[in-house]
Design an enzyme around this catalytic site. Sequence first.
Site, PDB file in Angstrom:
ATOM      1  N   LYS A  58      13.545   3.531 -20.364  1.00 30.48           N
ATOM      2  CA  LYS A  58      13.167   2.917 -21.483  1.00 30.48           C
ATOM      3  C   LYS A  58      13.515   3.593 -22.811  1.00 30.48           C
ATOM      4  O   LYS A  58      13.705   4.685 -22.969  1.00 30.48           O
ATOM      5  CB  LYS A  58      11.386   2.695 -21.594  1.00 30.48           C
ATOM      6  CG  LYS A  58      10.667   2.168 -22.680  1.00 30.48           C
ATOM      7  CD  LYS A  58       9.320   2.623 -23.485  1.00 30.48           C
ATOM      8  CE  LYS A  58       8.447   1.805 -24.135  1.00 30.48           C
ATOM      9  NZ  LYS A  58       7.256   1.825 -24.961  1.00 30.48           N
ATOM     10  N   CYS A  65       6.794  -2.358 -21.758  1.00 30.18           N
ATOM     11  CA  CYS A  65       5.711  -2.345 -23.528  1.00 30.18           C
ATOM     12  C   CYS A  65       6.113  -3.408 -24.216  1.00 30.18           C
ATOM     13  O   CYS A  65       7.142  -4.061 -24.462  1.00 30.18           O
ATOM     14  CB  CYS A  65       4.546  -1.213 -22.926  1.00 30.18           C
ATOM     15  SG  CYS A  65       3.752  -0.991 -23.472  1.00 30.18           S
ATOM     16  N   GLU A  91       3.259  -1.863 -15.550  1.00 30.06           N
ATOM     17  CA  GLU A  91       4.438  -0.220 -15.716  1.00 30.06           C
ATOM     18  C   GLU A  91       3.647   0.914 -15.641  1.00 30.06           C
ATOM     19  O   GLU A  91       2.694   1.217 -15.378  1.00 30.06           O
ATOM     20  CB  GLU A  91       4.490  -0.250 -17.499  1.00 30.06           C
ATOM     21  CG  GLU A  91       4.343   1.172 -18.478  1.00 30.06           C
ATOM     22  CD  GLU A  91       4.303   1.027 -20.120  1.00 30.06           C
ATOM     23  OE1 GLU A  91       4.796   1.785 -20.583  1.00 30.06           O
ATOM     24  OE2 GLU A  91       3.778   0.282 -20.453  1.00 30.06           O
TER      25      GLU A  91
END
Length: 500
Positions: free
Chosen positions: A316, A370, A259
């Site tokens: 995301k 994440c 990430e």
Amino acid sequence: MWVPMAAAVLSGGLAALGHAPVSLPLVALAGLALAFVLFRRTAGPRMAGVMGWAFGAGYFAATLSWIVEPFLVDPSRHGWMAPFALVITAGGFALFWSAAWWLASWLSFQGRISVIAWPCGMALAELARSYLLTGFPWALIGQIWIGWSPMQLAAWIGPHGLTLLTLFAATLPLAFQRRRPVALLVMLPFAGLYAVGAWVANQPTPGSERDRPVLRMVQPNAPQHLKWDPDHAPIFFQRMLEQSAAGSARRPDLIIWPELAVPMMLDRAGPAIDRIVDAAAGVPVVLGIQRRVDWRVHNSLVVIDGSGAVADVYDKHHLVPFGEYVPLGDLMARVGFTNYSARHGFGYSPGPGARLVDFGPLGQALPLICYEAIFPQDVAAAPERPAWMLQITNDAWFGEISGPYQHLAQARLRAVEQGVPMVRVANTGVSAVIDARGKIEAFLPLGRAGHVDVGLPPPLPPTLYSLTGDWFATCILVLLLAGLFAHRSMNPARFVEREG
């Protein structure tokens, strides 16, 4: 009063020892059993709510102790906030358990029926905190079995069914403690489920390992306080280039960076992408990077093909409140407070939702960035069943004691629930390839830079949980609670007499 509350806090701390990195589920069961004993000795729903809060405070203070780590990245500026963050977080989540104890006491008033009311109340609280206020299903009670045989049961009943089962395992034997033969008989089904889990865990993985596509996981090990530093960011970038270009016995089919691996916006990353393509020598690369669309900024996963073109982008969609955006920030912008608005470039904006990325011969993968991997409902929201799951993450925020290991553990549970392998690539670790039964096949340890090449495990047939989601466990819980409400309504005099 203070002695029972201290005992409740202690029982919460014991229950927390079931989670990574300690991972002692039998100690956790003892903590849950002690909490149930304290519940049965508590007089009245109001006092039960207080004791439940103390139990939850001890549990969440231990399991979520890593919450202080982000404030210690720059201790001179934010260190003073660390203890407040832990107190507010632990105390806030403990309110769910306070409500659970109050409800269980109201339904049973610590009578024989409490052996059903208390597990149901606690399981309902865990379900609620998984969904309410964007949800946070971290350190669910059922997660104490991650890495142990009962973890395999999540393929049928999911995390909340596993939580309910765990609570019953801790309380039912106590209901027959004066009749040991009956108590032992009650434990037999749980022993049988443990044996079933062990049998499933030891089943061979289908297919030949030689035929598996090869993935290269690249872990730069960039400490959070140096990750964005102009003097150190080029060092970490060069480190990832070197790991991507390293020779191997077999050429990888895909290279994966973590990430936010590239410290710049995608629209300004042309020269950096050229260097990545040169290092990868024609192998496609997955990397984390920020990208801007108008004024909005996204935390993105980008696929770069062998020619350097952007083949796919995933943004995301489940963002961290206060960490990646300020709740109601766009609404506040309408009355002049634009410094909290994602549409004005402050914080991230969410993507459209769960989707699959097609990797050709490697199959379709569900991208997760994440902490999206901690949400079973986000994984289940994929429009189609993926062949594998891909999580890129920066666990440097979580410190080095418990947070990264708990995050890894939840990735293992997601693999079991769906019967689909999970590939997770982390900035500082732990990067790992997890097969469809939750077994870690290869990993890079925490705090180490490097890479590892590993074959992509195959998926298993769809699990019951992948087809039903949380509905199965929720229906069981609703039926049990309905029975408890009916029992109370048919015996009002008994409850009024005892409460009076």
